[in-house]
Scaffold this motif. Structure first.
Motif, PDB file in Angstrom:
ATOM      1  N   ILE A  11       0.860  -1.182   0.000  1.00  0.00           N
ATOM      2  CA  ILE A  11       0.000   0.000   0.000  1.00  0.00           C
ATOM      3  C   ILE A  11       0.894   1.229   0.000  1.00  0.00           C
ATOM      4  O   ILE A  11       1.572   1.519   0.983  1.00  0.00           O
ATOM      5  CB  ILE A  11      -0.918   0.026   1.241  1.00  0.00           C
ATOM      6  CG1 ILE A  11      -1.753  -1.252   1.328  1.00  0.00           C
ATOM      7  CG2 ILE A  11      -1.827   1.253   1.218  1.00  0.00           C
ATOM      8  CD1 ILE A  11      -2.434  -1.441   2.671  1.00  0.00           C
TER       9      ILE A  11
ATOM     10  N   GLY B 238      -5.126   6.073   2.478  1.00  0.00           N
ATOM     11  CA  GLY B 238      -4.215   4.974   2.772  1.00  0.00           C
ATOM     12  C   GLY B 238      -4.460   4.355   4.132  1.00  0.00           C
ATOM     13  O   GLY B 238      -4.405   3.123   4.292  1.00  0.00           O
ATOM     14  N   LYS B 239      -4.744   5.194   5.134  1.00  0.00           N
ATOM     15  CA  LYS B 239      -5.029   4.680   6.479  1.00  0.00           C
ATOM     16  C   LYS B 239      -6.250   3.772   6.459  1.00  0.00           C
ATOM     17  O   LYS B 239      -6.278   2.733   7.127  1.00  0.00           O
ATOM     18  CB  LYS B 239      -5.270   5.840   7.440  1.00  0.00           C
ATOM     19  CG  LYS B 239      -4.043   6.662   7.769  1.00  0.00           C
ATOM     20  CD  LYS B 239      -4.424   7.823   8.681  1.00  0.00           C
ATOM     21  CE  LYS B 239      -3.243   8.749   8.931  1.00  0.00           C
ATOM     22  NZ  LYS B 239      -3.635   9.926   9.752  1.00  0.00           N
TER      23      LYS B 239
ATOM     24  N   ALA C 138       0.335   4.971   2.490  1.00  0.00           N
ATOM     25  CA  ALA C 138      -0.432   4.386   3.600  1.00  0.00           C
ATOM     26  C   ALA C 138      -0.640   5.352   4.757  1.00  0.00           C
ATOM     27  O   ALA C 138      -1.509   5.122   5.596  1.00  0.00           O
ATOM     28  CB  ALA C 138       0.262   3.117   4.096  1.00  0.00           C
ATOM     29  N   SER C 139       0.144   6.426   4.835  1.00  0.00           N
ATOM     30  CA  SER C 139      -0.033   7.371   5.936  1.00  0.00           C
ATOM     31  C   SER C 139      -1.014   8.485   5.590  1.00  0.00           C
ATOM     32  O   SER C 139      -1.333   9.329   6.426  1.00  0.00           O
ATOM     33  CB  SER C 139       1.316   7.989   6.337  1.00  0.00           C
ATOM     34  OG  SER C 139       1.898   8.674   5.241  1.00  0.00           O
TER      35      SER C 139
ATOM     36  N   VAL D  27       3.464  -1.683   3.965  1.00  0.00           N
ATOM     37  CA  VAL D  27       3.047  -0.292   3.754  1.00  0.00           C
ATOM     38  C   VAL D  27       4.254   0.499   3.269  1.00  0.00           C
ATOM     39  O   VAL D  27       5.398   0.201   3.618  1.00  0.00           O
ATOM     40  CB  VAL D  27       2.466   0.334   5.029  1.00  0.00           C
ATOM     41  CG1 VAL D  27       1.171  -0.368   5.427  1.00  0.00           C
ATOM     42  CG2 VAL D  27       3.465   0.285   6.182  1.00  0.00           C
TER      43      VAL D  27
ATOM     44  N   LEU E   2       4.371   6.090   9.014  1.00  0.00           N
ATOM     45  CA  LEU E   2       3.874   4.750   8.683  1.00  0.00           C
ATOM     46  C   LEU E   2       3.792   3.873   9.931  1.00  0.00           C
ATOM     47  O   LEU E   2       2.830   3.115  10.117  1.00  0.00           O
ATOM     48  CB  LEU E   2       4.781   4.099   7.640  1.00  0.00           C
ATOM     49  CG  LEU E   2       4.763   4.747   6.246  1.00  0.00           C
ATOM     50  CD1 LEU E   2       5.903   4.196   5.393  1.00  0.00           C
ATOM     51  CD2 LEU E   2       3.425   4.514   5.552  1.00  0.00           C
TER      52      LEU E   2
ATOM     53  N   ILE F 142       7.641  -2.046   6.794  1.00  0.00           N
ATOM     54  CA  ILE F 142       7.539  -0.651   6.375  1.00  0.00           C
ATOM     55  C   ILE F 142       8.597  -0.387   5.299  1.00  0.00           C
ATOM     56  O   ILE F 142       9.788  -0.632   5.510  1.00  0.00           O
ATOM     57  CB  ILE F 142       7.758   0.298   7.567  1.00  0.00           C
ATOM     58  CG1 ILE F 142       6.622   0.140   8.584  1.00  0.00           C
ATOM     59  CG2 ILE F 142       7.857   1.754   7.100  1.00  0.00           C
ATOM     60  CD1 ILE F 142       6.828   0.938   9.861  1.00  0.00           C
TER      61      ILE F 142
ATOM     62  N   VAL G  94      -5.299   0.434   4.987  1.00  0.00           N
ATOM     63  CA  VAL G  94      -4.565  -0.364   5.974  1.00  0.00           C
ATOM     64  C   VAL G  94      -5.536  -0.987   6.976  1.00  0.00           C
ATOM     65  O   VAL G  94      -5.459  -2.185   7.300  1.00  0.00           O
ATOM     66  CB  VAL G  94      -3.521   0.497   6.710  1.00  0.00           C
ATOM     67  CG1 VAL G  94      -2.904  -0.279   7.879  1.00  0.00           C
ATOM     68  CG2 VAL G  94      -2.426   0.951   5.752  1.00  0.00           C
TER      69      VAL G  94
ATOM     70  N   TRP H 208       1.680  -8.551   3.161  1.00  0.00           N
ATOM     71  CA  TRP H 208       1.544  -7.168   2.717  1.00  0.00           C
ATOM     72  C   TRP H 208       2.472  -6.235   3.492  1.00  0.00           C
ATOM     73  O   TRP H 208       2.993  -6.601   4.555  1.00  0.00           O
ATOM     74  CB  TRP H 208       0.102  -6.691   2.798  1.00  0.00           C
ATOM     75  CG  TRP H 208      -0.573  -6.772   4.144  1.00  0.00           C
ATOM     76  CD1 TRP H 208      -1.074  -7.878   4.744  1.00  0.00           C
ATOM     77  CD2 TRP H 208      -0.857  -5.672   5.022  1.00  0.00           C
ATOM     78  NE1 TRP H 208      -1.649  -7.558   5.954  1.00  0.00           N
ATOM     79  CE2 TRP H 208      -1.540  -6.203   6.148  1.00  0.00           C
ATOM     80  CE3 TRP H 208      -0.620  -4.299   4.976  1.00  0.00           C
ATOM     81  CZ2 TRP H 208      -1.964  -5.408   7.204  1.00  0.00           C
ATOM     82  CZ3 TRP H 208      -1.053  -3.504   6.025  1.00  0.00           C
ATOM     83  CH2 TRP H 208      -1.723  -4.065   7.121  1.00  0.00           C
TER      84      TRP H 208
END
Length: 424
Positions: free
Chosen positions: A11, A19-20, A14-15, A40, A48, A68, A23, A38
């Motif tokens: 993803i 994106g959040k 993700a932040s 991020v 992240l 991460i 997740v 998976w």
């Protein structure tokens, strides 16, 4: 990196706000797919890490083992390619896509990584089809845009209606009915509800549309032709306007692609947005015309981008909308299908009508629905590649997923498809 060593899903972005949500939904949905790996990705490792900690606390899932991939910057092509090379399917949540998306797509093609995003930017989608379709086919990957609330429910909804029509479907008129709770409207007045990236995308999209193109009408190549209704009309006991979202563009692409792929008769599609009152609809028309004109003038376009809260009367926020503000909101498509019974003469007036309803509910359905749709798009590529088109490339979700079980998965996750009326 060999495909066997890659994460199933990464993803990117993700932040960010969307994106959040992706997740959080992947943590929930992933409980039923424990073999899917998976990670991020984004610029800041700290941000992240904070997202994973917040989602762990909220869902009760331990995400401390999620990898991460940090220091990924769209201005650094090497970092983007490194990220793509670690993934089988990349979910891109980093918009506006016309501004930040192409470098990610180029890296995905080079890395032979399937690419998904939530972009509803027609200009971006057209660019990818023109520039990357051939190279994506040669790489054996799918590039699929608009995998969120715009436009997976509507695109698959037309296919669902066609599959359950019981004859030949000629046309679909889709009416989007929305409900926003009072606390959401209070949040709009206090601090805004539309993210700046969405506002920027809207302004740039309007600015890029040629006036000549706005006036052009599609040449009637299907009989009977589905005519565009009046700018303001009444149906379903509501006042209605043409829907300016990506659905028309995406669904017409799906139908053209299926015609060229299988020779299937295209389904004509028009979409509308509903309002409870006449003056609300009229005010929306005036506001959209005024905004469109301002977008075409360079100095006023700069004002719109530099002073978004002022120019949007408080709708736009630089930060993220308050969590929970959109809970209890609802999105519902009423799709009015018209066509012929089996065995009817297609040269005559359509003699059958079927109505399908697609509804998106749950907590914060706009963003959670988007997250759900794109996650199952990724899972479908991973699990049901044999049911997707043999030839890959740039295509819509309707083309890519039409023979898969994605609709069943969406049905089980607050995106409902049902036939509500059948008139012979």
């Amino acid at each position: 990196m060999p495909a066997s060593d890659r994460f199933d899903v990464v993803i990117f972005g993700a932040s960010g706000f969307t994106g959040k949500r992706v997740v959080q939904e992947l943590a929930r949905i992933g409980r039923n797919y424990t073999d899917i790996t998976w990670a991020v990705a984004g610029r800041s490792r700290n941000k992240l890490k904070t997202v994973l900690e917040e989602v762990s606390k909220k869902t009760g899932d331990d995400l401390s083992n999620i990898t991460i991939i940090a220091d990924v910057n769209v201005e650094d092509e090497a970092s983007v390619k490194d990220m793509c090379s670690q993934s089988k399917v990349l979910i891109n949540c980093c918009g506006p896509f016309m501004k930040f998306g192409e470098v990610v797509v180029a890296a995905a093609v080079e890395s032979k990584t399937h690419y998904l995003d939530v972009s509803g930017e027609a200009q971006f989608i057209e660019l990818l089809e023109e520039k990357y379709d051939k190279s994506a086919r040669e790489a054996g990957i799918f590039i699929i845009n608009a995998c969120g609330l715009s436009s997976i429910p509507a695109d698959l909804g037309v296919l669902f209606l066609e599959q359950n029509f019981g004859g030949t479907l000629n046309s679909v008129e889709s009416y989007l009915i929305t409900y926003f709770p009072p606390r959401m409207m209070n949040e709009v007045r206090r601090s805004g509800i539309v993210r700046y990236s969405s506002w920027e995308s809207l302004i740039n999209s309007m600015a890029s549309v040629p006036l000549k193109k706005m006036r052009q009408q599609q040449s009637p190549n299907i009989v009977p032709e589905l005519k565009q209704r009046c700018l303001l009309h009444k149906n379903l006991n509501k006042w209605c306007l043409p829907f300016p979202g990506a659905d028309n563009f995406v669904i017409n692409r799906t139908q053209r692609h299926l015609f060229s792929l299988d020779g299937k008769r295209p389904v004509q599609y028009k979409s509308y947005l509903t309002f409870p009152g006449f003056f609300t609809a009229l005010g929306t028309i005036i506001g959209c015309i005024f905004l469109f004109i301002l977008c075409k003038i360079p100095c006023t376009k700069r004002l719109l981008l530099n002073y978004p809260r002022l120019c949007s009367f408080g709708l736009v926020t630089y930060g993220d909308p308050k969590e929970g503000a959109m809970d209890e909101s609802r999105f519902q498509y009423e799709m009015l299908g018209s066509g012929w019974n089996e065995g009817s003469d297609l040269r005559k007036t359509p003699d059958k009508k079927v109505v399908a309803r697609i509804s998106v509910t749950g907590l914060d359905p706009a963003y959670t629905g988007t997250a759900t749709a794109i996650i199952f798009s990724a899972i479908t590529i991973l699990r049901e590649r044999d049911k997707m088109p043999v030839t890959s490339g740039v295509m819509t979700g309707g083309v890519a997923f039409r023979k898969t079980s994605i609709l069943k998965h969406l049905q089980e996750n607050n995106i409902k498809f049902e036939i509500v009326k059948n008139s012979e």
